[in-house]
Design a protein around this motif. Structure first.
Motif, PDB file in Angstrom:
ATOM      1  N   THR A  83       0.831  -1.202   0.000  1.00  0.00           N
ATOM      2  CA  THR A  83       0.000   0.000   0.000  1.00  0.00           C
ATOM      3  C   THR A  83       0.871   1.259   0.000  1.00  0.00           C
ATOM      4  OG1 THR A  83      -0.138  -0.141   2.418  1.00  0.00           O
ATOM      5  CG2 THR A  83      -1.935  -1.111   1.131  1.00  0.00           C
ATOM      6  N   GLN A  84       1.591   1.484   1.077  1.00  0.00           N
ATOM      7  CA  GLN A  84       2.479   2.645   1.172  1.00  0.00           C
ATOM      8  C   GLN A  84       3.916   2.174   1.321  1.00  0.00           C
ATOM      9  OE1 GLN A  84       0.407   4.879   4.451  1.00  0.00           O
ATOM     10  NE2 GLN A  84       0.433   6.514   2.945  1.00  0.00           N
ATOM     11  N   SER A  85       4.839   2.999   0.857  1.00  0.00           N
ATOM     12  CA  SER A  85       6.265   2.693   0.971  1.00  0.00           C
ATOM     13  C   SER A  85       7.034   3.999   1.101  1.00  0.00           C
ATOM     14  CB  SER A  85       6.747   1.907  -0.256  1.00  0.00           C
ATOM     15  OG  SER A  85       6.425   2.586  -1.455  1.00  0.00           O
ATOM     16  N   TRP A  86       8.041   4.020   1.943  1.00  0.00           N
ATOM     17  CA  TRP A  86       8.788   5.254   2.218  1.00  0.00           C
ATOM     18  C   TRP A  86      10.196   4.913   2.676  1.00  0.00           C
ATOM     19  CZ3 TRP A  86       5.119   2.925   5.085  1.00  0.00           C
ATOM     20  CH2 TRP A  86       5.436   2.588   6.402  1.00  0.00           C
ATOM     21  N   LEU A  87      11.071   5.900   2.677  1.00  0.00           N
ATOM     22  CA  LEU A  87      12.449   5.712   3.108  1.00  0.00           C
ATOM     23  C   LEU A  87      12.657   6.293   4.499  1.00  0.00           C
ATOM     24  CD1 LEU A  87      14.418   6.671  -0.140  1.00  0.00           C
ATOM     25  CD2 LEU A  87      13.750   4.386   0.645  1.00  0.00           C
ATOM     26  N   ASN A  88      13.528   5.652   5.257  1.00  0.00           N
ATOM     27  CA  ASN A  88      13.938   6.124   6.579  1.00  0.00           C
ATOM     28  C   ASN A  88      15.434   6.416   6.534  1.00  0.00           C
ATOM     29  OD1 ASN A  88      11.337   5.095   7.985  1.00  0.00           O
ATOM     30  ND2 ASN A  88      12.186   3.251   7.038  1.00  0.00           N
ATOM     31  N   MET A  89      15.840   7.516   7.153  1.00  0.00           N
ATOM     32  CA  MET A  89      17.254   7.864   7.218  1.00  0.00           C
ATOM     33  C   MET A  89      17.662   8.099   8.671  1.00  0.00           C
ATOM     34  SD  MET A  89      19.361  11.051   5.474  1.00  0.00           S
ATOM     35  CE  MET A  89      19.126  10.448   3.798  1.00  0.00           C
ATOM     36  N   ASN A  90      18.727   7.441   9.089  1.00  0.00           N
ATOM     37  CA  ASN A  90      19.275   7.624  10.426  1.00  0.00           C
ATOM     38  C   ASN A  90      20.712   8.108  10.309  1.00  0.00           C
ATOM     39  OD1 ASN A  90      16.901   6.082  10.951  1.00  0.00           O
ATOM     40  ND2 ASN A  90      17.767   5.464  12.907  1.00  0.00           N
ATOM     41  N   LYS A  91      20.916   9.389  10.585  1.00  0.00           N
ATOM     42  CA  LYS A  91      22.267   9.932  10.661  1.00  0.00           C
ATOM     43  C   LYS A  91      22.807   9.699  12.075  1.00  0.00           C
ATOM     44  CE  LYS A  91      21.302  13.499   7.179  1.00  0.00           C
ATOM     45  NZ  LYS A  91      21.322  14.949   6.872  1.00  0.00           N
ATOM     46  N   LYS A  92      23.985  10.211  12.360  1.00  0.00           N
ATOM     47  CA  LYS A  92      24.593   9.999  13.668  1.00  0.00           C
ATOM     48  C   LYS A  92      23.659  10.454  14.788  1.00  0.00           C
ATOM     49  CE  LYS A  92      28.716  10.835  16.432  1.00  0.00           C
ATOM     50  NZ  LYS A  92      30.026  11.535  16.541  1.00  0.00           N
ATOM     51  N   ASP A  93      23.529   9.633  15.811  1.00  0.00           N
ATOM     52  CA  ASP A  93      22.709   9.863  17.017  1.00  0.00           C
ATOM     53  C   ASP A  93      21.214   9.751  16.761  1.00  0.00           C
ATOM     54  OD1 ASP A  93      24.991  10.318  18.591  1.00  0.00           O
ATOM     55  OD2 ASP A  93      25.026  12.448  18.063  1.00  0.00           O
ATOM     56  N   MET A  94      20.809   9.473  15.537  1.00  0.00           N
ATOM     57  CA  MET A  94      19.386   9.281  15.264  1.00  0.00           C
ATOM     58  C   MET A  94      18.981   7.843  15.552  1.00  0.00           C
ATOM     59  SD  MET A  94      18.580  11.449  11.785  1.00  0.00           S
ATOM     60  CE  MET A  94      18.673  13.235  11.763  1.00  0.00           C
ATOM     61  N   TYR A  95      17.709   7.652  15.875  1.00  0.00           N
ATOM     62  CA  TYR A  95      17.162   6.338  16.194  1.00  0.00           C
ATOM     63  C   TYR A  95      15.748   6.252  15.621  1.00  0.00           C
ATOM     64  CZ  TYR A  95      14.482   8.974  19.625  1.00  0.00           C
ATOM     65  OH  TYR A  95      13.627   9.881  20.212  1.00  0.00           O
ATOM     66  N   HIS A  96      15.114   5.100  15.756  1.00  0.00           N
ATOM     67  CA  HIS A  96      13.714   4.969  15.358  1.00  0.00           C
ATOM     68  C   HIS A  96      12.945   4.429  16.560  1.00  0.00           C
ATOM     69  CE1 HIS A  96      11.122   4.369  11.512  1.00  0.00           C
ATOM     70  NE2 HIS A  96      10.449   4.938  12.487  1.00  0.00           N
ATOM     71  N   HIS A  97      12.034   5.233  17.058  1.00  0.00           N
ATOM     72  CA  HIS A  97      11.302   4.888  18.272  1.00  0.00           C
ATOM     73  C   HIS A  97      10.471   3.615  18.078  1.00  0.00           C
ATOM     74  CE1 HIS A  97       8.276   6.902  15.832  1.00  0.00           C
ATOM     75  NE2 HIS A  97       7.336   6.408  16.614  1.00  0.00           N
ATOM     76  N   GLY A  98      10.168   2.925  19.168  1.00  0.00           N
ATOM     77  CA  GLY A  98       9.319   1.746  19.117  1.00  0.00           C
ATOM     78  C   GLY A  98       7.926   2.115  18.636  1.00  0.00           C
ATOM     79  N   HIS A  99       7.419   1.405  17.629  1.00  0.00           N
ATOM     80  CA  HIS A  99       6.127   1.748  17.038  1.00  0.00           C
ATOM     81  C   HIS A  99       5.536   0.540  16.322  1.00  0.00           C
ATOM     82  CE1 HIS A  99       9.007   2.129  13.779  1.00  0.00           C
ATOM     83  NE2 HIS A  99       8.007   2.014  12.918  1.00  0.00           N
ATOM     84  N   ARG A 100       4.265   0.654  15.958  1.00  0.00           N
ATOM     85  CA  ARG A 100       3.568  -0.345  15.153  1.00  0.00           C
ATOM     86  C   ARG A 100       3.040   0.323  13.892  1.00  0.00           C
ATOM     87  NH1 ARG A 100      -0.197  -2.636  20.149  1.00  0.00           N
ATOM     88  NH2 ARG A 100       1.517  -3.339  21.496  1.00  0.00           N
ATOM     89  N   HIS A 101       2.495  -0.489  12.974  1.00  0.00           N
ATOM     90  CA  HIS A 101       1.962   0.048  11.728  1.00  0.00           C
ATOM     91  C   HIS A 101       0.463  -0.251  11.638  1.00  0.00           C
ATOM     92  CE1 HIS A 101       6.015   0.201   9.354  1.00  0.00           C
ATOM     93  NE2 HIS A 101       6.153   0.586  10.612  1.00  0.00           N
ATOM     94  N   PRO A 102      -0.392   0.696  12.035  1.00  0.00           N
ATOM     95  CA  PRO A 102      -1.846   0.486  11.898  1.00  0.00           C
ATOM     96  C   PRO A 102      -2.252   0.377  10.423  1.00  0.00           C
ATOM     97  CG  PRO A 102      -1.335   2.334  13.362  1.00  0.00           C
ATOM     98  CD  PRO A 102      -0.074   1.979  12.646  1.00  0.00           C
TER      99      PRO A 102
END
Length: 206
Positions: A83-102
């Motif tokens: 359905t949907q698609s996207w890019l994620n970018m993590n530079k220095k000190d970046m993170y991705h918080h805990g989450h779900r996909h409704p």
């Protein structure tokens, strides 16, 4: 006296290594620069990036069919189009918080650029993890498990499974492609009065 340890309702996470992706598709995705701040990292404004790489999209949907077939063994002719698609970018000190996909059944992440010792973390509300100290962690006393990753790995998992990424402690940039799916075809059964026939995703979803 005999003893048996029985896993009850485990969660399925599928990992595909060395997913084929052309140099052209890689270049197309990596040249996208329209990112905006998310919670802890950056994501693209475009939420349908795979429309720019139809060959890769077909490859990923083939992986989804394999995962569904080998894990859930459906008897109906059911597909799970992206359905949907996207890019994620993590530079220095970046993170991705805990989450779900409704509003998604199976979600996936394809890794275009990875870090040394890269991984995706899955979290569970396991009350046993905080009751006492343990000598070693396992599936019964942990609230965090992870999957190690390298470039062009693909991870598929139920969209309801909480996941995240730890902080990037390097000077390198981590880029991944995330996507969601929905049901196309027949689910449930007419006899049980649960049947739903889904037409899938409309072509004019944009």
């Amino acid at each position: 006296m005999n003893y048996e340890l029985i896993p009850v309702f485990p969660k399925a996470v599928g990992k595909f290594s060395e997913v084929p992706i052309t140099k052209k598709d890689t270049k197309t995705l990596l040249k996208i620069n329209s990112y905006y701040p998310n919670r802890g990292n950056l994501i693209t404004k475009d939420s349908h990036v795979l429309e720019q790489t139809p060959t890769l999209k077909r490859t990923l949907e083939k992986c989804i069919r394999h995962f569904i077939s080998k894990t859930f063994h459906p008897i109906s002719d059911t597909e799970f189009p992206i359905t949907q698609s996207w890019l994620n970018m993590n530079k220095k000190d970046m993170y991705h918080h805990g989450h779900r996909h409704p509003n998604s059944y199976i979600s996936g992440v394809l890794y275009l650029q990875t870090l040394p010792n890269d991984r995706i973390e899955f979290l569970s509300e396991n009350i046993m993890s905080s009751i006492f100290r343990v000598s070693e962690y396992n599936d019964w006393n942990s609230d965090l498990r992870w999957v190690s990753l390298t470039k062009h790995d693909l991870v598929l998992f139920p969209s309801s499974l909480t996941h995240g990424v730890p902080p990037n402690q390097t000077e390198e940039v981590r880029i991944s492609l995330s996507f969601n799916t929905w049901v196309s075809g027949t689910v449930g059964s007419e006899e049980a009065k649960t049947e739903v026939i889904s037409m899938g995703i409309l072509d004019n979803h944009r």
